[in-house]
Design a protein around this motif. Structure first.
Motif, mmCIF file in Angstrom:
data_model
loop_
_atom_site.group_PDB
_atom_site.id
_atom_site.type_symbol
_atom_site.label_atom_id
_atom_site.label_comp_id
_atom_site.label_asym_id
_atom_site.label_seq_id
_atom_site.Cartn_x
_atom_site.Cartn_y
_atom_site.Cartn_z
ATOM 1 N N ARG A 1 69.276 25.147 -51.559
ATOM 2 C CA ARG A 1 67.825 25.353 -51.567
ATOM 3 C C ARG A 1 67.464 26.612 -52.364
ATOM 4 O O ARG A 1 66.512 26.624 -53.158
ATOM 5 C CB ARG A 1 67.297 25.451 -50.133
ATOM 6 C CG ARG A 1 67.528 24.199 -49.305
ATOM 7 C CD ARG A 1 67.087 24.416 -47.858
ATOM 8 N NE ARG A 1 67.903 23.646 -46.930
ATOM 9 C CZ ARG A 1 67.683 22.379 -46.602
ATOM 10 N NH1 ARG A 1 66.665 21.734 -47.114
ATOM 11 N NH2 ARG A 1 68.471 21.751 -45.746
ATOM 12 N N ASN A 2 68.211 27.687 -52.141
ATOM 13 C CA ASN A 2 67.928 28.923 -52.881
ATOM 14 C C ASN A 2 68.158 28.748 -54.375
ATOM 15 O O ASN A 2 67.396 29.269 -55.199
ATOM 16 C CB ASN A 2 68.801 30.060 -52.342
ATOM 17 C CG ASN A 2 68.323 30.579 -50.997
ATOM 18 O OD1 ASN A 2 67.140 30.500 -50.665
ATOM 19 N ND2 ASN A 2 69.239 31.101 -50.204
ATOM 20 N N THR A 3 69.202 28.014 -54.755
ATOM 21 C CA THR A 3 69.460 27.743 -56.166
ATOM 22 C C THR A 3 68.270 27.041 -56.803
ATOM 23 O O THR A 3 67.817 27.403 -57.899
ATOM 24 C CB THR A 3 70.724 26.868 -56.326
ATOM 25 O OG1 THR A 3 71.875 27.611 -55.922
ATOM 26 C CG2 THR A 3 70.902 26.445 -57.793
ATOM 27 N N ALA A 4 67.745 26.041 -56.107
ATOM 28 C CA ALA A 4 66.606 25.286 -56.645
ATOM 29 C C ALA A 4 65.391 26.184 -56.838
ATOM 30 O O ALA A 4 64.717 26.133 -57.882
ATOM 31 C CB ALA A 4 66.264 24.131 -55.707
ATOM 32 N N ILE A 5 65.099 27.021 -55.847
ATOM 33 C CA ILE A 5 63.906 27.864 -55.921
ATOM 34 C C ILE A 5 64.044 28.913 -57.018
ATOM 35 O O ILE A 5 63.068 29.258 -57.699
ATOM 36 C CB ILE A 5 63.629 28.520 -54.552
ATOM 37 C CG1 ILE A 5 63.278 27.433 -53.524
ATOM 38 C CG2 ILE A 5 62.482 29.534 -54.655
ATOM 39 C CD1 ILE A 5 63.140 27.943 -52.104
ATOM 40 N N GLU A 6 65.240 29.414 -57.221
ATOM 41 C CA GLU A 6 65.451 30.382 -58.299
ATOM 42 C C GLU A 6 65.133 29.786 -59.665
ATOM 43 O O GLU A 6 64.741 30.494 -60.595
ATOM 44 C CB GLU A 6 66.901 30.876 -58.255
ATOM 45 C CG GLU A 6 67.185 31.822 -57.085
ATOM 46 C CD GLU A 6 68.671 32.010 -56.830
ATOM 47 O OE1 GLU A 6 69.482 31.414 -57.578
ATOM 48 O OE2 GLU A 6 69.031 32.727 -55.876
ATOM 49 N N LEU A 7 65.264 28.466 -59.781
ATOM 50 C CA LEU A 7 64.991 27.777 -61.047
ATOM 51 C C LEU A 7 63.564 27.243 -61.139
ATOM 52 O O LEU A 7 63.146 26.762 -62.195
ATOM 53 C CB LEU A 7 65.974 26.614 -61.221
ATOM 54 C CG LEU A 7 67.453 26.981 -61.337
ATOM 55 C CD1 LEU A 7 68.309 25.721 -61.301
ATOM 56 C CD2 LEU A 7 67.713 27.767 -62.617
ATOM 57 N N ALA A 8 62.824 27.297 -60.039
ATOM 58 C CA ALA A 8 61.491 26.686 -59.987
ATOM 59 C C ALA A 8 60.491 27.460 -60.842
ATOM 60 O O ALA A 8 60.453 28.691 -60.823
ATOM 61 C CB ALA A 8 61.004 26.623 -58.543
#
Length: 305
Positions: A78-85
């Protein structure tokens, strides 16, 4: 007021070959708007998940598909995704859950109108066979979700993990706790509440939550059932200045340290509206005396002193 109204949807995916297609379709076919994006993080799946995700990437080349080289767990995905959002608004959909047609538009409108940081669906429609057959429903109280209820009820907006929130609230809360296993969504939701995010629940709104005996939460809860309360305590340690000394002693006691989390509805934990006057916490450091005192107290309690 939020200036950017588009949503970055994201799906943490691990060994979900049987369900992820339905989850993606519920976003792309009925809830995705121009300017939105979808980020899928494959957390080193060992089944046919990668093949399915590749087909969707071929169909929708604008999907951001990220692959972890090792299994890091749901919180890290989840954190990986948000860092790329790229967008300020974020919505996490688990890889086995399903959105109702057009349901995102109403919760986004509710968030913007109320200048909220988080908006949750009110109803969690649990199903095991199909969304046409609901097994049971969990219901949240509509309107503003009180910070003081964060540890007083079993079901909180964050417990489901599938809701709309701002990137700012993620930053302030410090992201999903990556050490906590299947408590990552519960822990993140609690952290949002305890860092004063404005959390709201939209009345008569819902999504479909799949019941699976092999689900992430049930698998983790069974395999690590004795450590669930300890992990919940670890999540809460930075916020002990908002919890009464009596409740801290209860949570750390030999009798209750392994089960207080499971018994939260019978024995709630009280959250104060304001921090204790004698506990001034320094940011990003353990040099503050009050914080060091609390940590010492925790370790001594757990060691039986």
């Amino acid at each position: 007021m939020i200036s950017k109204h588009n949503i970055s949807f994201f799906i943490p995916a691990y060994n979900c070959e049987a369900t992820v297609a339905e989850s993606i379709d519920s976003i792309m076919l009925d809830n995705f708007e121009e300017g939105d994006e979808l980020i899928i993080v494959n957390d080193c799946s060992t089944d046919g998940t990668e093949k399915i995700l590749t087909k969707y990437f071929e169909k929708y080349p604008f999907i951001k598909l990220v692959c972890h080289t090792r299994n890091k767990g749901g919180g890290a995905a989840r954190n990986t995704a948000i860092e790329l959002a790229k967008n300020e608004l974020l919505f996490c959909l688990d890889s086995d859950n399903v959105l109702e047609k057009g349901s995102i538009k109403s919760i986004k409108k509710y968030l913007l109108e109320n200048q909220a940081d988080v908006v949750s669906f009110q109803l969690l429609q649990y199903f095991s066979k199909s969304t046409a057959e609901i097994d049971y429903t969990w219901t949240l109280k509509p309107g503003l979700f009180a910070k003081t209820d964060a540890l007083a009820v079993g079901l909180t907006p964050g417990a489901s993990g599938n809701y709309l929130f701002t990137k700012k609230s993620w930053l302030i809360a410090g992201g999903y706790p990556e050490f906590s296993g299947a408590l990552d969504t519960w822990g993140f939701g609690i952290k949002q509440l305890l860092t004063d995010a404005k959390v709201m629940v939209l009345e008569d709104s819902f999504y479909y939550h799949r019941l699976l005996p092999t689900s992430y939460f049930l698998r983790d809860a069974w395999n690590k059932r004795k450590s669930i309360s300890l992990r919940a305590t670890q999540i809460l340690i930075p916020f002990f200045d908002q919890i009464s000394d009596k409740d801290i002693d209860y949570m750390l006691s030999t009798k209750n340290r392994y089960n207080w989390f499971e018994n939260i509805e019978k024995r709630p934990i009280s959250i104060t509206e304001e921090k204790k006057k004698d506990a001034v916490f320094a940011e990003n450091t353990l040099q503050n005396t009050s914080k060091k005192t609390i940590l010492s107290r925790v370790f001594n309690k757990l060691r039986g002193k």
